[in-house]
Design a protein around this motif. Structure first.
Motif, PDB file in Angstrom:
ATOM      1  N   LEU A  16      33.671 -12.980   2.775  1.00 19.06           N
ATOM      2  CA  LEU A  16      33.346 -13.200   4.183  1.00 19.06           C
ATOM      3  C   LEU A  16      33.992 -14.498   4.634  1.00 19.06           C
ATOM      4  O   LEU A  16      33.698 -15.572   4.107  1.00 19.06           O
ATOM      5  CB  LEU A  16      31.823 -13.277   4.366  1.00 19.06           C
ATOM      6  N   TYR A  40      24.338  -4.731   1.709  1.00 19.57           N
ATOM      7  CA  TYR A  40      25.093  -5.972   1.906  1.00 19.57           C
ATOM      8  C   TYR A  40      25.069  -6.309   3.388  1.00 19.57           C
ATOM      9  O   TYR A  40      25.365  -5.473   4.235  1.00 19.57           O
ATOM     10  CB  TYR A  40      26.534  -5.812   1.424  1.00 19.57           C
ATOM     11  N   ARG A  41      24.683  -7.543   3.703  1.00 19.33           N
ATOM     12  CA  ARG A  41      24.643  -7.993   5.096  1.00 19.33           C
ATOM     13  C   ARG A  41      25.396  -9.312   5.241  1.00 19.33           C
ATOM     14  O   ARG A  41      25.469 -10.104   4.302  1.00 19.33           O
ATOM     15  CB  ARG A  41      23.187  -8.208   5.538  1.00 19.33           C
ATOM     16  N   GLU A  42      25.921  -9.512   6.435  1.00 18.45           N
ATOM     17  CA  GLU A  42      26.628 -10.757   6.747  1.00 18.45           C
ATOM     18  C   GLU A  42      25.913 -11.486   7.870  1.00 18.45           C
ATOM     19  O   GLU A  42      25.490 -10.878   8.852  1.00 18.45           O
ATOM     20  CB  GLU A  42      28.073 -10.452   7.163  1.00 18.45           C
ATOM     21  N   LEU A  44      26.365 -14.549  10.513  1.00 17.13           N
ATOM     22  CA  LEU A  44      27.275 -15.489  11.171  1.00 17.13           C
ATOM     23  C   LEU A  44      26.441 -16.456  12.000  1.00 17.13           C
ATOM     24  O   LEU A  44      25.717 -16.049  12.904  1.00 17.13           O
ATOM     25  CB  LEU A  44      28.267 -14.739  12.077  1.00 17.13           C
ATOM     26  N   VAL A  52      28.919 -19.326   7.625  1.00 19.13           N
ATOM     27  CA  VAL A  52      28.479 -17.944   7.431  1.00 19.13           C
ATOM     28  C   VAL A  52      27.644 -17.859   6.158  1.00 19.13           C
ATOM     29  O   VAL A  52      27.594 -18.798   5.359  1.00 19.13           O
ATOM     30  CB  VAL A  52      29.690 -16.980   7.334  1.00 19.13           C
ATOM     31  N   GLN A  54      26.130 -14.689   3.125  1.00 20.18           N
ATOM     32  CA  GLN A  54      26.095 -13.310   2.647  1.00 20.18           C
ATOM     33  C   GLN A  54      24.722 -13.020   2.053  1.00 20.18           C
ATOM     34  O   GLN A  54      24.155 -13.865   1.356  1.00 20.18           O
ATOM     35  CB  GLN A  54      27.146 -13.081   1.560  1.00 20.18           C
ATOM     36  N   THR A  81      26.088 -19.076   0.463  1.00 14.92           N
ATOM     37  CA  THR A  81      26.460 -19.767   1.698  1.00 14.92           C
ATOM     38  C   THR A  81      27.157 -21.085   1.391  1.00 14.92           C
ATOM     39  O   THR A  81      27.222 -21.531   0.244  1.00 14.92           O
ATOM     40  CB  THR A  81      25.215 -20.015   2.584  1.00 14.92           C
TER      41      THR A  81
END
Length: 353
Positions: A16, A40-42, A44, A52, A54, A81
Motif C-alpha cells: 500500500l 484485507y483492508r486499507e 488512508l 496509511v 493495512q 503502519t
C-alpha cells in the motif's frame, strides 16, 4: 524484487503506497503455510503526512488446542503502519489521531463482522519513543510492546533508552519500531475516553513548553482575569495559540468540543480551578495491565479463548539492544525487529449475543 523473492518463499504480499505519490509505503507478507488471509483492508488517513495503514484478518492453518475436546483455527487481526514523523511537537496531535483512527477502525471492523474476541498485533515504524504520547495511549488500550515483554523492560524512565531501532535523518538514535500485542483478556478504557486523556496530555505538554506552570496555565486558559473560570471560547483560543487548532493537522472542531465535554466534569459550561487541576494533574493516562479475568464480577460468566505469549523478541544488529548504533551497519537506518509468539489459553468475559 520483494514480491518475487517473498512469493518464492511461500508468502502472500500486500502493498500500500502513501497517498499523493509520496514514493514509499507499506508491505505486509503472510506465509501461506501458517495463515489464511480472510480479509484485507486499507486505511488512508488523508492527512498532512499522507500516511496509511493495512489491516489483515487472518486465520491459522494449523488449529490451536483450547482444551482436550476443542481445537480452533485461531483468528488474528494484524495492522501495519508508519506514523508521521514529529517534525514539531504540535504534530503530536496528528500522530495521536492516526493511532486513534486505527483503533477505531479495528473496533468498527470487529463489530460490523460480529467477530469473537481475538488477539490484535500492531506492527510498524511508530516514529516515536517510549516517552511519547502515542506509546502511553497504546498502553492504556491494553497493548504491550513484544520486545519489552521479552526483555523485561518496564515503562520507567530508566528503561526508556535501553534499546534503539533507528538512526533518523537528524542523526539521532531512538527506539521507534514496535510489534504490539493485545490479548482478548486485556482490560482497557473506552477508546474515546483514552484518546481524550492522551490529548489532554499533549495540551499540558504544549503549555509547559511555553514555560507555563499550573497556576500560569490556568490564567492563560482563563484569558479574562476578571473571572475565576475558563470559558469554552477562551479554551479554544488558548489551543489555537499553542498550535493545537487552526492548522490542517490540529484538533478539529468536533475534537475540541469532545475534549471540552470531558473536561467540564459538572456540565455547567465552564471549567473551574478544580476541574482544571483534574486535567493538569491527571493520572487518567495510567495504563492498565490487569486481565479481565482478575475481576471477581466475571466469575461464572467466562469463556475460554486463545491468545499469545511473547516467546522471544530480538533486534538486529545486536548492538542496538544495548543502545548503540554500529557505524558499519549500512543495510538500513532501522534495525530489524523480530518477535516470536506462542499460543496460550485465556479466560475472558463471555460476549453478549
Amino acid at each position: 524484487m520483494f514480491e518475487e523473492r517473498l512469493s518464492a518463499a511461500g508468502y502472500k504480499t500486500f502493498k500500500l503506497a502513501r497517498t499523493n505519490n509520496r514514493g514509499d509505503g507499506l508491505l505486509t507478507a503472510i506465509h501461506q503455510d501458517y495463515f489464511k488471509v480472510l480479509n484485507y483492508r486499507e486505511l488512508l488517513f488523508n492527512d498532512c503526512g499522507d500516511r496509511v495503514a493495512q489491516l489483515l484478518h487472518v486465520k491459522s492453518v494449523v488449529p490451536f488446542s483450547i482444551n482436550q475436546n476443542n481445537c480452533v483455527e485461531q483468528e488474528i487481526l494484524i495492522v501495519n503502519t508508519h506514523l508521521l514523523f514529529p517534525h514539531d511537537s504540535s504534530l503530536s496531535i496528528a500522530r495521536l489521531h492516526q493511532v486513534y483512527q486505527i483503533l477505531l477502525y479495528l473496533e468498527t471492523y470487529q463489530q460490523e463482522n460480529k467477530l469473537t474476541q481475538m488477539p490484535v498485533i500492531l506492527c510498524g515504524d511508530w516514529n516515536g519513543s517510549k516517552r511519547g504520547h502515542v506509546y502511553k495511549f497504546l498502553r492504556s488500550q491494553g497493548f504491550v510492546s513484544s520486545y519489552d515483554i521479552a526483555h523485561e523492560c518496564s515503562d520507567s524512565e530508566a528503561d526508556a533508552d535501553k534499546w534503539i531501532s533507528h538512526r533518523n535523518h537528524r542523526g539521532n538514535i531512538c527506539g521507534v519500531d514496535f510489534i504490539w500485542l493485545r490479548n482478548p483478556n486485556k482490560s482497557r478504557k473506552p477508546l474515546k475516553i483514552s484518546w481524550a486523556e492522551a490529548a489532554f496530555g499533549i495540551i499540558k505538554f504544549q503549555l509547559q513548553k511555553a514555560s507555563l506552570a499550573e497556576n500560569d496555565a490556568f490564567a492563560f486558559l482563563r484569558a479574562d482575569n476578571s473571572v475565576d473560570h475558563i470559558t469554552y471560547s477562551a479554551f479554544c483560543d488558548a489551543l489555537r495559540q499553542v498550535n493545537l487548532t487552526g492548522l490542517s493537522y490540529g484538533l478539529s472542531f468536533q475534537d475540541t468540543k469532545d475534549l471540552w465535554v470531558q473536561a467540564d466534569f459538572d456540565g455547567n459550561g465552564v471549567l473551574d480551578y478544580e476541574e482544571f487541576k483534574r486535567i493538569w494533574n491527571s493520572t487518567w493516562s495510567d495504563h492498565m495491565d490487569e486481565d479481565c479475568s482478575s475481576d471477581d464480577s466475571n466469575e461464572g460468566n467466562e469463556e475460554e479463548t486463545v491468545g499469545f505469549t511473547v516467546k522471544n523478541a530480538a533486534l538486529f544488529p545486536r548492538e542496538v539492544e544495548k543502545g548503540i548504533w554500529p557505524e558499519n551497519y549500512s543495510l538500513s537506518d532501522h534495525a530489524r525487529l523480530t518477535a516470536v509468539f506462542s499460543p496460550v489459553r485465556l479466560r475472558c468475559p463471555r460476549q453478549s449475543p
